[in-house]
Design a protein around this motif. Sequence first.
Motif: not given
Length: 109
Positions: A43-65
């Motif tokens: 579970r922690i490995m899957m959570a880690c993979a997903e939050i990493c993907r999400t964080s990259a996505h948020f930075m790529l779209i340029g949201t301050p979130h």
Amino acid sequence: MHQMSDMQSCIDECLRCYQTCLGMAMNHCLEQGGKHVEPGHMRIMMACAEICRTSAHFMLIGTPHHKHTCRECAEICEECARSCEQVGDMQDCVDQCRRCAESCRRMAA
């Protein structure tokens, strides 16, 4: 505001961590069995993979979130690194999670 090069660096670390965690979970851990496939570890490995993907996505779209996702990403990456260390034979994942956590802490600041 963060320098674009710092952000690109963090995006790269997040995507590498996503790839490392997902790849190791689905290949290395599933093949090893035993403590490598215990629910908490998977579970922690899957959570880690997903939050990493999400964080990259948020930075790529340029949201301050991205500051929020990066803060959470750093925390989950550290937890994943500890879990991988305890399981053993997962140094690539431990190292990548720690690099990603450090980069995300800088982005969250």
